[in-house]
Write an enzyme that holds these catalytic residues in place. Structure first.
Site, mmCIF file in Angstrom:
data_model
loop_
_atom_site.group_PDB
_atom_site.id
_atom_site.type_symbol
_atom_site.label_atom_id
_atom_site.label_comp_id
_atom_site.label_asym_id
_atom_site.label_seq_id
_atom_site.Cartn_x
_atom_site.Cartn_y
_atom_site.Cartn_z
ATOM 1 N N HIS A 204 -57.247 64.099 -1.855
ATOM 2 C CA HIS A 204 -57.828 62.758 -1.813
ATOM 3 C C HIS A 204 -58.783 62.668 -0.616
ATOM 4 O O HIS A 204 -58.538 63.281 0.416
ATOM 5 C CB HIS A 204 -56.714 61.713 -1.678
ATOM 6 C CG HIS A 204 -57.228 60.323 -1.810
ATOM 7 N ND1 HIS A 204 -57.798 59.650 -0.764
ATOM 8 C CD2 HIS A 204 -57.315 59.498 -2.886
ATOM 9 C CE1 HIS A 204 -58.198 58.453 -1.191
ATOM 10 N NE2 HIS A 204 -57.914 58.339 -2.472
ATOM 11 N N GLY B 47 -62.344 51.950 -1.740
ATOM 12 C CA GLY B 47 -61.919 50.852 -0.865
ATOM 13 C C GLY B 47 -63.059 50.008 -0.318
ATOM 14 O O GLY B 47 -62.864 49.212 0.596
ATOM 15 N N GLU C 89 -59.213 60.532 1.582
ATOM 16 C CA GLU C 89 -58.589 60.117 2.850
ATOM 17 C C GLU C 89 -57.862 61.290 3.504
ATOM 18 O O GLU C 89 -57.812 61.406 4.724
ATOM 19 C CB GLU C 89 -57.655 58.915 2.611
ATOM 20 C CG GLU C 89 -58.462 57.637 2.421
ATOM 21 C CD GLU C 89 -57.866 56.645 1.442
ATOM 22 O OE1 GLU C 89 -56.657 56.686 1.173
ATOM 23 O OE2 GLU C 89 -58.652 55.805 0.932
ATOM 24 N N ASN D 18 -52.727 54.702 -7.159
ATOM 25 C CA ASN D 18 -52.475 55.291 -5.850
ATOM 26 C C ASN D 18 -52.170 54.147 -4.883
ATOM 27 O O ASN D 18 -53.071 53.443 -4.457
ATOM 28 C CB ASN D 18 -53.727 56.080 -5.418
ATOM 29 C CG ASN D 18 -53.616 56.624 -4.006
ATOM 30 O OD1 ASN D 18 -52.559 56.556 -3.390
ATOM 31 N ND2 ASN D 18 -54.713 57.164 -3.507
ATOM 32 N N GLU E 270 -64.030 60.822 -7.291
ATOM 33 C CA GLU E 270 -63.968 59.625 -6.459
ATOM 34 C C GLU E 270 -65.061 59.682 -5.402
ATOM 35 O O GLU E 270 -64.869 60.289 -4.335
ATOM 36 C CB GLU E 270 -62.604 59.540 -5.769
ATOM 37 C CG GLU E 270 -61.439 59.471 -6.718
ATOM 38 C CD GLU E 270 -60.252 58.764 -6.077
ATOM 39 O OE1 GLU E 270 -59.808 57.768 -6.641
ATOM 40 O OE2 GLU E 270 -59.805 59.190 -5.002
HETATM 41 P P1 PGA Z 1 -59.752 52.004 -4.402
HETATM 42 O O1 PGA Z 1 -59.137 53.438 -4.083
HETATM 43 O O2 PGA Z 1 -59.497 51.711 -5.859
HETATM 44 O O3 PGA Z 1 -59.013 51.058 -3.488
HETATM 45 O O4 PGA Z 1 -61.211 52.080 -4.093
HETATM 46 C C1 PGA Z 1 -59.224 54.485 -5.016
HETATM 47 C C2 PGA Z 1 -58.590 55.720 -4.474
HETATM 48 O O5 PGA Z 1 -58.677 55.971 -3.269
HETATM 49 O O6 PGA Z 1 -57.977 56.488 -5.222
#
Ligand code: PGA
Length: 247
Positions: free
Chosen positions: A89, A167, A91, A4, A161
């Site tokens: 997701h 992140g 976010e 992603n 997740e």
């Molecule tokens: P990350 O993000 O590997 O940067 O923690 C994963 C994601 O949001 O799918």
């Protein structure tokens, strides 16, 4: 394994990196999906044609067309040869206010137009600390798949997740991820049947890096990874090599 890219790279960087991945991942014998920003999808679809790499979008809307300024429909994605779409997701849920109901509509719309949704679920840090992890994940799964048949769910991929791991550099411990993956698989077994819960792929996502991926991948119910930060550079190739060595 899915990468992603989120809101990263310029057009030149995206094309350069896609070409590099075609070369570096030429021998892999498992599914690798790149999810760049919308604006690079058409170019990358051309570049990746005939290779072993697939493309996914990072989002879509649930209507086919109409007055929805700024949105992209699944049929548009299908039209330019995109196979997968990430839906729900964290976010999207937390920054852009996507609800479970919208996630459900998006999954249905994507399936109706022949796309394969990568459906994201996961609890926040606060929810985990309150002991609500399983409760939150169960509710997200039930609502995401509400009204879907077994055959439809089999066309999806699930990504667990934990929001606190995305992140942040704080990866879930393998046993923590495994617990939730097993829980999701068991839940799907109850909602559908044993065949579905065995066949469906459940990816882990959240701060995957080359030094923690193997420990996650050896877990019985972890079928792959949805990678954010480490999908933007050579770490992605290292991750793929880890998977290759395990097969
Ligand atoms: P990350 O993000 O590997 O940067 O923690 C994963 C994601 O949001 O799918």
């Amino acid at each position: 394994m899915a990468g992603n890219w989120k809101m990263n790279k310029t057009s030149e960087q995206a094309k350069f990196f896609a070409n590099k991945l075609i070369h570096d991942l030429a021998g892999v014998n498992f599914k690798v999906i790149l999810c760049p920003p919308f604006v690079f999808l058409s170019d990358l679809a051309e570049i990746l044609k005939g290779t072993n790499l697939s493309l996914g979008a990072q989002n879509c809307y649930y209507e086919r067309s109409g007055a929805f300024t700024g949105e992209i429909s699944p049929i548009m994605l299908k039209d330019i040869g995109i196979e997968y779409v990430i839906i729900g997701h964290s976010e999207r849920r937390h920054i852009f206010g996507e609800t479970d109901e919208m996630v459900n509509k998006k999954i249905k719309a994507a399936l109706d137009d022949g796309m394969k949704p990568i459906v994201c679920v996961g609890e926040t840090k606060e929810e985990r600390e309150k002991g609500l992890t399983f409760c939150v994940v169960e509710s997200q799964i039930r609502q995401a798949f509400f009204g879907l048949s077994k055959d439809e769910v089999l066309k999806t991929v699930i990504a667990y997740e934990p929001v606190w791991a995305i992140g942040t550099g704080i990866v879930a411990k393998p046993y923590q991820a495994q617990q939730v993956h097993k829980f999701i698989r068991t839940l799907l077994g109850e909602l559908y049947d044993a065949e579905l819960c065995q066949k469906i792929s459940i990816l882990y996502g959240g701060s995957i890096k080359p030094d923690n991926f193997f420990g996650l991948m050896v877990q019985a119910d972890i079928d792959g990874g949805l990678v954010g930060g480490a999908s933007l550079d050579d770490q992605f190739v290292e991750l793929a090599k880890i998977v290759s060595r395990m097969l």
